[in-house]
Motif scaffolding. Structure first.
Motif, PDB file in Angstrom:
ATOM      1  N   UNK A   1     -16.949 -56.216   5.417  1.00 27.78           N
ATOM      2  CA  UNK A   1     -15.592 -56.732   5.541  1.00 27.78           C
ATOM      3  C   UNK A   1     -14.550 -55.648   5.352  1.00 27.78           C
ATOM      4  N   UNK A   2     -14.778 -54.771   4.394  1.00 22.66           N
ATOM      5  CA  UNK A   2     -13.840 -53.685   4.147  1.00 22.66           C
ATOM      6  C   UNK A   2     -13.810 -52.720   5.329  1.00 22.66           C
ATOM      7  N   UNK A   3     -14.968 -52.444   5.928  1.00 20.79           N
ATOM      8  CA  UNK A   3     -15.022 -51.544   7.085  1.00 20.79           C
ATOM      9  C   UNK A   3     -14.271 -52.147   8.273  1.00 20.79           C
ATOM     10  N   UNK A   4     -14.414 -53.450   8.485  1.00 18.24           N
ATOM     11  CA  UNK A   4     -13.689 -54.120   9.572  1.00 18.24           C
ATOM     12  C   UNK A   4     -12.191 -54.060   9.293  1.00 18.24           C
ATOM     13  N   UNK A   5     -11.798 -54.370   8.058  1.00 17.88           N
ATOM     14  CA  UNK A   5     -10.383 -54.332   7.696  1.00 17.88           C
ATOM     15  C   UNK A   5      -9.799 -52.929   7.899  1.00 17.88           C
ATOM     16  N   UNK A   6     -10.508 -51.916   7.417  1.00 19.54           N
ATOM     17  CA  UNK A   6     -10.017 -50.535   7.524  1.00 19.54           C
ATOM     18  C   UNK A   6      -9.820 -50.132   8.979  1.00 19.54           C
ATOM     19  N   UNK A   7     -10.793 -50.436   9.840  1.00 17.36           N
ATOM     20  CA  UNK A   7     -10.682 -50.053  11.250  1.00 17.36           C
ATOM     21  C   UNK A   7      -9.574 -50.851  11.939  1.00 17.36           C
ATOM     22  N   UNK A   8      -9.488 -52.160  11.632  1.00 13.55           N
ATOM     23  CA  UNK A   8      -8.463 -53.007  12.254  1.00 13.55           C
ATOM     24  C   UNK A   8      -7.068 -52.505  11.900  1.00 13.55           C
ATOM     25  N   UNK A   9      -6.843 -52.189  10.630  1.00 16.70           N
ATOM     26  CA  UNK A   9      -5.523 -51.729  10.226  1.00 16.70           C
ATOM     27  C   UNK A   9      -5.237 -50.323  10.760  1.00 16.70           C
TER      28      UNK A   9
ATOM     29  N   UNK B   1     -16.864 -53.119  19.824  1.00 18.61           N
ATOM     30  CA  UNK B   1     -16.206 -52.980  21.133  1.00 18.61           C
ATOM     31  C   UNK B   1     -14.728 -53.337  21.039  1.00 18.61           C
ATOM     32  N   UNK B   2     -14.434 -54.404  20.320  1.00 18.75           N
ATOM     33  CA  UNK B   2     -13.043 -54.846  20.186  1.00 18.75           C
ATOM     34  C   UNK B   2     -12.197 -53.823  19.432  1.00 18.75           C
ATOM     35  N   UNK B   3     -12.840 -53.063  18.558  1.00 21.88           N
ATOM     36  CA  UNK B   3     -12.112 -52.068  17.764  1.00 21.88           C
ATOM     37  C   UNK B   3     -12.317 -50.647  18.294  1.00 21.88           C
ATOM     38  N   UNK B   4     -12.823 -50.553  19.533  1.00 17.47           N
ATOM     39  CA  UNK B   4     -13.011 -49.260  20.194  1.00 17.47           C
ATOM     40  C   UNK B   4     -13.767 -48.285  19.295  1.00 17.47           C
ATOM     41  N   UNK B   5     -14.935 -48.748  18.800  1.00 15.97           N
ATOM     42  CA  UNK B   5     -15.710 -47.943  17.863  1.00 15.97           C
ATOM     43  C   UNK B   5     -17.191 -48.256  17.993  1.00 15.97           C
ATOM     44  N   UNK B   6     -17.988 -47.429  17.356  1.00 20.65           N
ATOM     45  CA  UNK B   6     -19.411 -47.691  17.168  1.00 20.65           C
ATOM     46  C   UNK B   6     -19.583 -48.045  15.701  1.00 20.65           C
TER      47      UNK B   6
END
Length: 153
Positions: free
Chosen positions: A45-53, A93-98
């Motif tokens: 969850x923290x990794x998703x939050x960090x990339x999203x922000x 894919x949505x966050x343009x990352x692997x």
């Protein structure tokens, strides 16, 4: 009134906090297993939050890109759910990352989303593997580069 998601999170925290040191019972082993699962869900969850922000995306925009709902994204970022691999692929894919899940030490898994731009830059800095251009081909490439420079100023 406490929402269901908040109640579940509070319950999970209570389970995690109740791990007692030094017990070898089956119950304590289950608590340890659950604690590791909670830690992984939190780290994801923290990794998703960090990339999203880092991308400047709102939860609703990420949800739209990943074919999810905003509450699902929120729950994931709070560590309230364990995503499946297909969902992690959609999120990446949505966050343009692997995404990367790698073991680090005993029963610890590190989670990260690696931006595609960083991967491309890393590939550019590495020397070519075993391909060598022939002398005429290298001269042609140099001439083409000069022409491009002259044309663009």
């Amino acid at each position: 009134m406490v929402s269901h998601a908040q109640w579940k999170l509070a319950r999970d925290r209570k389970v995690a906090a109740s791990i007692s040191e030094g017990e070898d019972s089956a119950e304590s082993a289950e608590r340890v297993r659950r604690r590791r699962e909670l830690d992984l869900a939190w780290d994801l969850g923290q990794a998703v939050y960090d990339r999203r922000t880092a991308l400047g995306l709102a939860q609703t925009e990420l949800a739209r890109r990943a074919n999810m709902t905003q509450p699902q994204v929120s729950k994931l970022e709070l560590g309230g759910s364990m995503p499946t691999v297909p969902l992690l692929v959609r999120l990446a894919r949505a966050m343009e990352a692997d995404f990367s899940l790698r073991p680090d030490g005993e029963d610890v898994v590190r989670v990260s989303f690696i931006p595609h731009v960083a991967a491309e830059e890393e590939a550019r800095t590495e020397p070519p593997a075993t391909e060598h251009a022939s002398a005429p081909a290298a001269e042609a490439e140099a001439d083409a580069g000069t022409e491009r420079t002259a044309a663009t100023g």
